[in-house]
Design a protein around this motif. Structure first.
Motif, PDB file in Angstrom:
ATOM      1  N   ARG A   1      31.101  45.830  45.526  1.00  0.00           N
ATOM      2  CA  ARG A   1      31.937  46.711  45.584  1.00  0.00           C
ATOM      3  C   ARG A   1      32.094  47.899  46.353  1.00  0.00           C
ATOM      4  NH1 ARG A   1      31.774  46.345  38.713  1.00  0.00           N
ATOM      5  NH2 ARG A   1      32.270  44.133  38.115  1.00  0.00           N
TER       6      ARG A   1
ATOM      7  N   PRO B   1      31.250  47.233  33.480  1.00  0.00           N
ATOM      8  CA  PRO B   1      31.503  45.734  33.670  1.00  0.00           C
ATOM      9  C   PRO B   1      33.401  46.431  34.877  1.00  0.00           C
ATOM     10  CG  PRO B   1      31.439  46.515  32.000  1.00  0.00           C
ATOM     11  CD  PRO B   1      30.818  47.089  32.298  1.00  0.00           C
ATOM     12  N   ALA B   2      33.654  45.370  35.392  1.00  0.00           N
ATOM     13  CA  ALA B   2      35.147  45.675  35.982  1.00  0.00           C
ATOM     14  C   ALA B   2      36.577  45.672  34.573  1.00  0.00           C
ATOM     15  CB  ALA B   2      35.122  44.387  36.563  1.00  0.00           C
TER      16      ALA B   2
ATOM     17  N   ALA C   1      41.722  41.278  40.588  1.00  0.00           N
ATOM     18  CA  ALA C   1      41.740  39.749  41.750  1.00  0.00           C
ATOM     19  C   ALA C   1      41.222  41.046  43.050  1.00  0.00           C
ATOM     20  CB  ALA C   1      43.637  40.448  41.759  1.00  0.00           C
TER      21      ALA C   1
ATOM     22  N   LEU D   1      31.671  34.621  38.263  1.00  0.00           N
ATOM     23  CA  LEU D   1      32.806  35.130  38.911  1.00  0.00           C
ATOM     24  C   LEU D   1      32.173  36.739  39.610  1.00  0.00           C
ATOM     25  CD1 LEU D   1      35.849  33.813  37.143  1.00  0.00           C
ATOM     26  CD2 LEU D   1      34.444  32.519  39.454  1.00  0.00           C
ATOM     27  N   GLY D   2      31.197  36.877  38.972  1.00  0.00           N
ATOM     28  CA  GLY D   2      30.313  38.427  39.291  1.00  0.00           C
ATOM     29  C   GLY D   2      30.379  39.881  38.848  1.00  0.00           C
ATOM     30  N   LEU D   3      32.484  39.478  37.584  1.00  0.00           N
ATOM     31  CA  LEU D   3      32.481  40.420  37.181  1.00  0.00           C
ATOM     32  C   LEU D   3      32.154  41.328  35.990  1.00  0.00           C
ATOM     33  CD1 LEU D   3      36.072  38.953  36.607  1.00  0.00           C
ATOM     34  CD2 LEU D   3      36.014  40.268  38.618  1.00  0.00           C
ATOM     35  N   ASP D   4      31.201  41.009  35.621  1.00  0.00           N
ATOM     36  CA  ASP D   4      29.876  41.225  34.506  1.00  0.00           C
ATOM     37  C   ASP D   4      28.977  40.906  35.224  1.00  0.00           C
ATOM     38  OD1 ASP D   4      32.263  42.016  33.155  1.00  0.00           O
ATOM     39  OD2 ASP D   4      32.628  40.839  31.873  1.00  0.00           O
ATOM     40  N   ARG D   5      27.505  41.498  34.449  1.00  0.00           N
ATOM     41  CA  ARG D   5      26.347  40.971  34.796  1.00  0.00           C
ATOM     42  C   ARG D   5      25.891  40.334  33.488  1.00  0.00           C
ATOM     43  NH1 ARG D   5      24.352  44.779  38.751  1.00  0.00           N
ATOM     44  NH2 ARG D   5      26.302  46.562  39.239  1.00  0.00           N
TER      45      ARG D   5
ATOM     46  N   TYR E   1      28.283  34.024  43.711  1.00  0.00           N
ATOM     47  CA  TYR E   1      29.760  34.076  43.916  1.00  0.00           C
ATOM     48  C   TYR E   1      30.087  35.505  44.318  1.00  0.00           C
ATOM     49  CZ  TYR E   1      34.648  35.256  44.101  1.00  0.00           C
ATOM     50  OH  TYR E   1      36.164  35.536  44.261  1.00  0.00           O
ATOM     51  N   ALA E   2      28.895  36.826  44.371  1.00  0.00           N
ATOM     52  CA  ALA E   2      29.204  38.337  45.376  1.00  0.00           C
ATOM     53  C   ALA E   2      28.839  37.718  46.676  1.00  0.00           C
ATOM     54  CB  ALA E   2      28.715  39.511  44.702  1.00  0.00           C
TER      55      ALA E   2
ATOM     56  N   PRO F   1      34.663  35.163  49.640  1.00  0.00           N
ATOM     57  CA  PRO F   1      35.022  34.241  48.295  1.00  0.00           C
ATOM     58  C   PRO F   1      36.066  32.964  48.129  1.00  0.00           C
ATOM     59  CG  PRO F   1      34.821  36.744  48.143  1.00  0.00           C
ATOM     60  CD  PRO F   1      34.600  35.803  49.391  1.00  0.00           C
TER      61      PRO F   1
ATOM     62  N   THR G   1      48.543  44.899  33.928  1.00  0.00           N
ATOM     63  CA  THR G   1      49.813  43.976  34.681  1.00  0.00           C
ATOM     64  C   THR G   1      50.937  43.130  33.792  1.00  0.00           C
ATOM     65  OG1 THR G   1      47.907  41.912  33.953  1.00  0.00           O
ATOM     66  CG2 THR G   1      47.940  42.748  36.493  1.00  0.00           C
TER      67      THR G   1
ATOM     68  N   ALA H   1      44.269  42.844  31.220  1.00  0.00           N
ATOM     69  CA  ALA H   1      44.143  42.098  32.976  1.00  0.00           C
ATOM     70  C   ALA H   1      44.905  43.466  33.148  1.00  0.00           C
ATOM     71  CB  ALA H   1      44.998  41.019  32.872  1.00  0.00           C
ATOM     72  N   HIS H   2      44.129  44.014  34.483  1.00  0.00           N
ATOM     73  CA  HIS H   2      44.274  44.129  35.800  1.00  0.00           C
ATOM     74  C   HIS H   2      44.030  44.076  37.164  1.00  0.00           C
ATOM     75  CE1 HIS H   2      40.139  45.383  34.317  1.00  0.00           C
ATOM     76  NE2 HIS H   2      40.560  46.259  34.036  1.00  0.00           N
ATOM     77  N   GLN H   3      44.917  44.533  38.036  1.00  0.00           N
ATOM     78  CA  GLN H   3      45.097  44.270  39.444  1.00  0.00           C
ATOM     79  C   GLN H   3      42.835  44.621  40.061  1.00  0.00           C
ATOM     80  OE1 GLN H   3      48.051  45.284  42.599  1.00  0.00           O
ATOM     81  NE2 GLN H   3      45.534  46.344  42.705  1.00  0.00           N
TER      82      GLN H   3
ATOM     83  N   ALA I   1      49.436  40.368  28.808  1.00  0.00           N
ATOM     84  CA  ALA I   1      47.652  40.533  28.694  1.00  0.00           C
ATOM     85  C   ALA I   1      47.567  41.881  28.757  1.00  0.00           C
ATOM     86  CB  ALA I   1      47.475  39.327  29.907  1.00  0.00           C
TER      87      ALA I   1
ATOM     88  N   LEU J   1      41.839  33.668  35.872  1.00  0.00           N
ATOM     89  CA  LEU J   1      41.996  34.488  34.231  1.00  0.00           C
ATOM     90  C   LEU J   1      43.405  35.135  34.226  1.00  0.00           C
ATOM     91  CD1 LEU J   1      38.911  36.578  36.339  1.00  0.00           C
ATOM     92  CD2 LEU J   1      38.963  34.487  34.830  1.00  0.00           C
ATOM     93  N   ASP J   2      43.391  36.148  33.231  1.00  0.00           N
ATOM     94  CA  ASP J   2      44.360  36.114  32.195  1.00  0.00           C
ATOM     95  C   ASP J   2      45.125  37.323  32.727  1.00  0.00           C
ATOM     96  OD1 ASP J   2      45.263  37.498  29.701  1.00  0.00           O
ATOM     97  OD2 ASP J   2      43.975  38.631  29.356  1.00  0.00           O
ATOM     98  N   GLY J   3      45.875  37.482  32.950  1.00  0.00           N
ATOM     99  CA  GLY J   3      47.239  37.681  33.686  1.00  0.00           C
ATOM    100  C   GLY J   3      47.513  37.241  35.209  1.00  0.00           C
TER     101      GLY J   3
ATOM    102  N   PRO K   1      33.875  40.447  46.229  1.00  0.00           N
ATOM    103  CA  PRO K   1      33.094  41.131  45.028  1.00  0.00           C
ATOM    104  C   PRO K   1      32.181  42.209  45.638  1.00  0.00           C
ATOM    105  CG  PRO K   1      32.908  38.596  46.407  1.00  0.00           C
ATOM    106  CD  PRO K   1      33.520  40.018  46.946  1.00  0.00           C
TER     107      PRO K   1
ATOM    108  N   ALA L   1      40.256  31.537  41.180  1.00  0.00           N
ATOM    109  CA  ALA L   1      40.158  31.988  39.733  1.00  0.00           C
ATOM    110  C   ALA L   1      41.136  32.425  39.817  1.00  0.00           C
ATOM    111  CB  ALA L   1      38.480  32.662  40.042  1.00  0.00           C
TER     112      ALA L   1
ATOM    113  N   ARG M   1      32.936  35.496  33.384  1.00  0.00           N
ATOM    114  CA  ARG M   1      33.643  36.614  34.137  1.00  0.00           C
ATOM    115  C   ARG M   1      31.850  36.840  34.533  1.00  0.00           C
ATOM    116  NH1 ARG M   1      37.344  39.946  33.315  1.00  0.00           N
ATOM    117  NH2 ARG M   1      35.639  42.128  33.630  1.00  0.00           N
TER     118      ARG M   1
ATOM    119  N   GLY N   1      47.404  39.338  37.669  1.00  0.00           N
ATOM    120  CA  GLY N   1      45.655  39.624  38.358  1.00  0.00           C
ATOM    121  C   GLY N   1      46.898  41.203  39.216  1.00  0.00           C
TER     122      GLY N   1
END
Lengths: 227, 243
Positions: free
Chosen positions: B95, B242-243, B87, A44-48, A61-62, A67, B75, B82-84, B79, A75-77, B93, A73, A41, A79
């Protein structure tokens, strides 16, 4: 090319460093909670991260304007919002990165969902959700693939399909990084993480070393053999 | 932004907001005709038709909420975490760019919806009560549309702060239709008239909602400040979390 250099997060990751190279499948292995998903994560720029750098083709990534054309990528689910049909999900993703609509049907075909494009994502089985997530990852035909636990929820045929698919991607010259707590897939390079620290990294032969198998090496490295 | 428009308009719940916003106010003109006749009898004709526009804000609220809450809906059962949004952030990316694109898509949809609804409602009022309806005033209609757009952005910001549509929607709908907490507060202190939902209505309604009179321009500015402040908080949190 993925370069992770001394990435830290208090209590979770301690100076995690490794590379994943083009044309190779790199297995990022560890028990549940070892820090695999956190690392992915951050990459992929989702967490710091609190410290360190995680780069894809020498850039974070960002900083990539489109991208999806660089990194795919999974990930879980899936999306996808449950109420949205699979094709509609992929179409907004394509629009967000300036990709053609024709690409949407191509990737649905590749992952074996060609006939299910009109079905709402919420009605998908677990295996189909994973395939939809993979379709999204492939949308921009990226040279780098990052997959977090890609085998979760797949039936044996699905696992086999995924293994062969990832092998093909690497043979085409792509960088494939996949995290897993399973060891049942062919890898070229191995990174073992335990308790937020990298405890081994190298080619499959190097990490296996004197042990009979990667599994044996993994169990002794992570101290899980006491189970 | 094209992707965000496509994403918003691809949601069934967004269409509930759109349809509700579009038909509620004109429908109220027809349903509320007796009430309006009573208003005429008592000589209060300044807001005839325009006061019905208030109900249409539900549509704008729903759209503002859904554009964010859909990102945080799980979603699937397999999971739950997990959410949209994952994605979405993988595709966009940066924000701040994402927030601007989302806001712009929302403003566009609500503005088009508001313009259509306001025209239809005022026109219908003139058809139903030709001799009493106030003159067609583009400025007032534009103010009503602006009110809706600002409310949608307000709902957008608040949902982004709570990351949950149910909370926002419940608070806003109860406040705007069942019991107006903001209105009750005006009974306690006149300052409550500057709460965003009350002050905004002064932009297009002329009769005194409460004892305090606020000019349309002041009302618009105060409401804009509320929206900007809440958006700033939401954007700050969105960057930090965090996302």
């Amino acid at each position: 090319m993925i370069s992770i250099d001394r990435v830290s997060r208090p209590g979770i990751l301690h100076e995690v460093s490794f590379d994943a190279r083009p044309g190779r499948v790199t297995g990022f292995l560890g028990r549940n909670g070892a820090g695999k998903t956190s690392t992915v994560r951050i990459l992929l720029g989702l967490d710091r991260a609190a410290g360190g750098t995680a780069l894809i083709n020498h850039q974070p990534y960002a900083s990539w304007p489109r991208p999806l054309t660089v990194v795919g990528a999974l990930l879980d689910g899936s999306g996808a919002h449950r109420a949205r049909p699979a094709r509609a999900h992929l179409r907004w993703l394509a629009a967000s990165n300036g990709l053609s609509r024709a690409r949407v049907d191509e990737v649905l075909e590749v992952v074996g969902l060609a006939g299910a494009g009109g079905k709402r994502a919420g009605r998908f089985s677990l295996g189909m959700s994973r395939r939809l997530g993979l379709a999204a990852a492939l949308l921009g035909d990226p040279a780098v693939l990052v997959l977090d636990e890609p085998f979760n929820g797949l039936d044996p045929a699905g696992v086999r399909w995924m293994r062969e698919f990832l092998r093909r991607c690497a043979d085409e010259g792509r960088t494939v990084l996949l995290s897993s707590h399973l060891l049942d897939f062919p890898v070229d390079d191995v990174v073992v993480i335990d308790g937020g620290r990298v405890v081994a990294r190298g080619t499959l032969g190097e990490v296996t070393g004197e042990h009979d198998s990667l599994e044996q090496a993994f169990l002794s490295l992570t101290g899980a053999s006491s189970w | 932004m094209r992707a965000e428009l496509r994403k918003l308009l691809g949601l069934p719940t967004a269409w509930v907001g759109l349809v509700l916003g579009l038909i509620a106010a004109p429908a109220l003109v027809l349903v509320n005709a007796p009430g309006m006749r009573r208003a005429i009898d008592s000589g209060q004709t300044a807001d005839l038709g325009y006061e019905n526009l208030g109900i249409g804000l539900l549509g704008a609220l729903i759209l503002g909420v859904v554009t964010v809450s859909s990102e945080y809906t799980s979603t699937g059962d397999d999971a739950p975490g997990a959410h949209q949004m994952t994605a979405t952030l993988l595709a966009m990316p940066r924000r701040s760019h994402l927030l601007v694109a989302k806001g712009a898509a929302l403003v566009l949809v609500v503005a088009v919806q508001g313009a259509l609804t306001a025209s239809a409602t005022v026109w219908l009022t003139r058809v139903v009560l030709p001799e009493h309806a106030p003159p067609f005033a583009p400025g007032r209609m534009a103010a009503a549309v602006l009110y809706w757009v600002l409310l949608a952005l307000l709902a957008y910001a608040v949902t982004l702060i709570f990351r949950n549509g149910v909370i926002t929607l419940t608070v806003f709908i109860i406040n705007s239709s069942v019991v107006s907490v903001s209105y009750l507060l005006t009974k306690l202190t006149p300052w409550a008239a500057y709460l965003p939902d009350i002050v905004g209505a002064h932009m297009f309604l002329r009769s005194d909602l409460i004892d305090l009179r606020i000019s349309p321009v002041t009302a618009g500015l105060v409401m804009t400040m509320w929206v900007v402040a809440l958006l700033a908080v939401a954007a700050y949190l969105f960057h930090r979390r965090p996302a």
